[in-house]
Write a protein that holds these residues in place. Structure first.
Motif, PDB file in Angstrom:
ATOM      1  N   LEU A  16       0.969  -1.147  -0.164  1.00 31.60           N
ATOM      2  CA  LEU A  16       0.140  -0.149  -0.081  1.00 31.60           C
ATOM      3  C   LEU A  16       0.953   1.251   0.049  1.00 31.60           C
ATOM      4  N   ASP A  17       1.871   1.147   0.758  1.00 27.37           N
ATOM      5  CA  ASP A  17       2.897   2.390   0.782  1.00 27.37           C
ATOM      6  C   ASP A  17       3.614   2.610  -0.623  1.00 27.37           C
ATOM      7  N   MET A  18       3.855   1.635  -1.065  1.00 27.36           N
ATOM      8  CA  MET A  18       4.581   1.605  -2.394  1.00 27.36           C
ATOM      9  C   MET A  18       3.610   2.286  -3.686  1.00 27.36           C
ATOM     10  N   LEU A  19       2.404   1.987  -3.483  1.00 31.53           N
ATOM     11  CA  LEU A  19       1.435   2.458  -4.416  1.00 31.53           C
ATOM     12  C   LEU A  19       0.935   3.701  -4.156  1.00 31.53           C
ATOM     13  N   THR A  20       0.978   4.140  -2.856  1.00 27.66           N
ATOM     14  CA  THR A  20       0.730   5.426  -2.519  1.00 27.66           C
ATOM     15  C   THR A  20       1.746   6.653  -2.896  1.00 27.66           C
ATOM     16  N   ARG A  21       2.860   6.152  -2.539  1.00 29.46           N
ATOM     17  CA  ARG A  21       4.193   6.855  -3.041  1.00 29.46           C
ATOM     18  C   ARG A  21       4.416   7.077  -4.331  1.00 29.46           C
ATOM     19  N   GLY A  22       3.997   6.145  -4.903  1.00 26.88           N
ATOM     20  CA  GLY A  22       4.282   6.198  -6.603  1.00 26.88           C
ATOM     21  C   GLY A  22       5.657   5.881  -6.777  1.00 26.88           C
ATOM     22  N   THR A  23       6.256   5.125  -6.021  1.00 25.70           N
ATOM     23  CA  THR A  23       7.553   4.636  -6.718  1.00 25.70           C
ATOM     24  C   THR A  23       7.298   3.001  -6.615  1.00 25.70           C
ATOM     25  N   VAL A  24       7.154   2.405  -7.800  1.00 23.59           N
ATOM     26  CA  VAL A  24       6.576   1.146  -7.839  1.00 23.59           C
ATOM     27  C   VAL A  24       7.635   0.080  -8.424  1.00 23.59           C
ATOM     28  N   SER A  25       8.154  -0.759  -7.611  1.00 18.82           N
ATOM     29  CA  SER A  25       8.860  -1.922  -8.209  1.00 18.82           C
ATOM     30  C   SER A  25       8.103  -2.922  -8.318  1.00 18.82           C
ATOM     31  N   GLN A  26       7.925  -3.440  -9.593  1.00 20.41           N
ATOM     32  CA  GLN A  26       7.139  -4.787  -9.896  1.00 20.41           C
ATOM     33  C   GLN A  26       7.363  -5.621  -9.316  1.00 20.41           C
ATOM     34  N   LYS A  27       8.926  -6.222  -9.117  1.00 24.15           N
ATOM     35  CA  LYS A  27       9.291  -7.174  -8.429  1.00 24.15           C
ATOM     36  C   LYS A  27       8.825  -7.358  -7.123  1.00 24.15           C
ATOM     37  N   ARG A  28       9.170  -5.931  -6.462  1.00 23.64           N
ATOM     38  CA  ARG A  28       8.869  -6.128  -5.009  1.00 23.64           C
ATOM     39  C   ARG A  28       7.244  -6.052  -4.624  1.00 23.64           C
ATOM     40  N   LEU A  29       6.635  -5.440  -5.614  1.00 29.09           N
ATOM     41  CA  LEU A  29       5.044  -5.446  -5.363  1.00 29.09           C
ATOM     42  C   LEU A  29       4.741  -6.736  -5.378  1.00 29.09           C
ATOM     43  N   THR A  30       5.094  -7.728  -6.491  1.00 29.33           N
ATOM     44  CA  THR A  30       4.591  -8.829  -6.812  1.00 29.33           C
ATOM     45  C   THR A  30       4.814  -9.669  -5.359  1.00 29.33           C
ATOM     46  N   ILE A  31       6.178  -9.478  -4.735  1.00 33.84           N
ATOM     47  CA  ILE A  31       6.418 -10.302  -3.657  1.00 33.84           C
ATOM     48  C   ILE A  31       5.372  -9.759  -2.605  1.00 33.84           C
ATOM     49  N   ALA A  32       5.126  -8.471  -2.272  1.00 35.81           N
ATOM     50  CA  ALA A  32       4.338  -8.042  -1.136  1.00 35.81           C
ATOM     51  C   ALA A  32       3.029  -8.592  -1.343  1.00 35.81           C
ATOM     52  N   ILE A  33       2.277  -8.416  -2.703  1.00 35.59           N
ATOM     53  CA  ILE A  33       0.924  -8.683  -2.531  1.00 35.59           C
ATOM     54  C   ILE A  33       0.894 -10.248  -2.689  1.00 35.59           C
ATOM     55  N   GLY A  34       1.695 -10.949  -3.540  1.00 35.70           N
ATOM     56  CA  GLY A  34       1.570 -12.315  -3.382  1.00 35.70           C
ATOM     57  C   GLY A  34       1.777 -12.951  -1.829  1.00 35.70           C
ATOM     58  N   ARG A  35       2.792 -12.529  -0.988  1.00 34.87           N
ATOM     59  CA  ARG A  35       2.925 -13.009   0.037  1.00 34.87           C
ATOM     60  C   ARG A  35       1.726 -12.786   1.095  1.00 34.87           C
ATOM     61  N   ALA A  36       1.335 -11.483   0.775  1.00 35.84           N
ATOM     62  CA  ALA A  36       0.142 -10.956   1.880  1.00 35.84           C
ATOM     63  C   ALA A  36      -1.081 -11.955   1.646  1.00 35.84           C
ATOM     64  N   ILE A  37      -1.444 -12.069   0.337  1.00 33.55           N
ATOM     65  CA  ILE A  37      -2.688 -12.745   0.101  1.00 33.55           C
ATOM     66  C   ILE A  37      -2.439 -14.110   0.482  1.00 33.55           C
ATOM     67  N   ASN A  38      -1.164 -15.063   0.311  1.00 34.34           N
ATOM     68  CA  ASN A  38      -0.792 -16.056   0.691  1.00 34.34           C
ATOM     69  C   ASN A  38      -1.071 -16.488   2.503  1.00 34.34           C
ATOM     70  N   TYR A  39      -0.388 -15.606   2.910  1.00 34.58           N
ATOM     71  CA  TYR A  39      -0.598 -15.804   4.659  1.00 34.58           C
ATOM     72  C   TYR A  39      -1.750 -15.569   4.856  1.00 34.58           C
ATOM     73  N   MET A  40      -2.567 -14.314   4.376  1.00 33.29           N
ATOM     74  CA  MET A  40      -3.927 -14.155   5.155  1.00 33.29           C
ATOM     75  C   MET A  40      -4.776 -15.587   4.667  1.00 33.29           C
ATOM     76  N   GLY A  41      -4.683 -15.859   3.353  1.00 31.48           N
ATOM     77  CA  GLY A  41      -5.363 -17.133   3.099  1.00 31.48           C
ATOM     78  C   GLY A  41      -4.951 -18.247   4.018  1.00 31.48           C
ATOM     79  N   ARG A  42      -3.796 -18.456   4.391  1.00 29.14           N
ATOM     80  CA  ARG A  42      -3.390 -19.613   5.310  1.00 29.14           C
ATOM     81  C   ARG A  42      -4.272 -19.412   6.458  1.00 29.14           C
ATOM     82  N   THR A  43      -4.496 -18.045   6.907  1.00 26.88           N
ATOM     83  CA  THR A  43      -5.259 -18.111   8.274  1.00 26.88           C
ATOM     84  C   THR A  43      -6.537 -18.576   8.162  1.00 26.88           C
ATOM     85  N   LEU A  44      -7.295 -18.291   6.849  1.00 27.80           N
ATOM     86  CA  LEU A  44      -8.803 -18.584   6.688  1.00 27.80           C
ATOM     87  C   LEU A  44      -8.723 -20.201   6.573  1.00 27.80           C
ATOM     88  N   VAL A  45      -7.742 -20.987   5.810  1.00 29.45           N
ATOM     89  CA  VAL A  45      -7.580 -22.415   5.973  1.00 29.45           C
ATOM     90  C   VAL A  45      -7.411 -22.953   7.457  1.00 29.45           C
TER      91      VAL A  45
END
Length: 328
Positions: free
Chosen positions: A115-144
């Motif tokens: 969220l900070d990366m997207l708000t500040r406007g300095t986006v690295s696609q590699k880091r954004l992929t890691i951040a969103i991918g890991r966040a969804i993965n570990y949030m999803g794990r709590t649901l399972v």
């Protein structure tokens, strides 16, 4: 006769991690023979990191250093549930709560960085992929996890999962591969793969499964994610019902009447026709098989496949929940 005393367990201390080099030094000194202490300080340190301002890149890099040790701690906590009864006894419930809190703090660090990366406007696609991918993965794990012990999930987790997926789509990275997280069982998973997986598990009526079946259900769906399409055009639906996720809601995808859905940018349709086809074929070929098993789908047995197909195709199954939805 002299009495030998057992060596004193090494204590660990939480730390506010502000640089990658500091994080590496800190994790290398964690007393991995005392996992109770390690789990405690990992949680406390992640809380401190999440409360401390830093650049999105630094937050991601520090969290990546801590990640393998969090995975070790989570594996250790899982051992407490190898033989479990329900409802969980008090001690087991405390362990479960700690596991959930640790995963959510980990996911929260990645989410905050995205969220900070997207708000500040300095986006690295590699880091954004890691951040969103890991966040969804570990949030999803709590649901399972909640499905596996028959308890309610925490409010707003699904809302955050949907929001992160929408951000990935807006930045055209939903198809990017998420780097494997150490001992993760999912190789070559994209952001969208993780999003599909956890919605599919929810579509399988997980709260009505028998004890231990949630792992089999997840394992089966993990093999099917590439066979499932996510569509954003409600007009493409044929039939009266569809599996739909509303990205502005706090609910997973569910089977619902098409007449209830507006054609909006926050609607997503899950085309699960291939899954239904695989389940029907499995049910047919295991009609006379021993124990209803077949090597083509080692995660399934005939009884589970029949119940899963019913959950995916029966409109009444959406009402068949173990827990009523709380009023917001």
């Amino acid at each position: 006769m002299s009495q030998l005393s057992s060596p004193e367990k090494k204590k660990a201390e939480a730390a506010l991690l502000t640089t990658v080099s500091q994080a590496k030094d800190w994790v290398q000194n964690l007393p991995l023979t005392n996992m109770g202490e390690v789990t405690r300080v990992l949680y406390q340190s992640l809380v401190a990191v999440n409360q401390h301002p830093m650049t999105p890149a630094m937050r991601i890099d520090i969290t990546e250093v801590v990640l393998p040790y969090v995975n070790i701690a989570l594996e250790n906590l899982d051992r407490h549930f190898s033989t479990r009864s329900f409802p969980l006894p008090e001690r087991s419930q405390k362990v479960f709560d700690l596991k959930q809190a640790l995963q959510l703090e980990l996911a929260g660090s990645y989410q905050l960085a995205a969220l900070d990366m997207l708000t500040r406007g300095t986006v690295s696609q590699k880091r954004l992929t890691i951040a969103i991918g890991r966040a969804i993965n570990y949030m999803g794990r709590t649901l399972v996890n909640t499905y596996g012990v028959y308890v309610k999930g925490k409010r707003n987790v699904w809302h955050d999962v949907h929001h992160l997926y929408l951000l990935a789509c807006e930045n055209k990275i939903e198809g990017n591969l998420v780097p494997k997280a150490g001992n993760s069982q999912y190789d070559h998973f994209t952001i969208e793969s993780f999003y599909k997986l956890f919605n599919l598990v929810a579509l399988g009526s997980p709260n009505s499964l028998r004890q231990g079946e949630i792992d089999r259900l997840e394992g089966f769906f993990a093999t099917m994610v590439n066979s499932i399409s996510i569509l954003d055009d409600v007009d493409s639906i044929t039939g009266d019902y569809a599996h739909i996720a509303l990205l502005n809601s706090d609910e997973p995808a569910t089977l619902m009447p098409v007449s209830e859905i507006l054609n909006s940018p926050t609607s997503r349709i899950f085309d699960v026709g291939k899954v239904e086809e695989v389940l029907r074929d499995f049910i047919e070929i295991t009609q006379d098989a021993n124990f209803g098993l077949h090597p083509d789908q080692p995660m399934l047995n005939r009884g589970l496949a029949k119940r899963l197909l019913k959950a995916l195709t029966s409109a009444s199954s959406r009402k068949n929940k173990r827990f009523e939805r709380e009023d917001v």
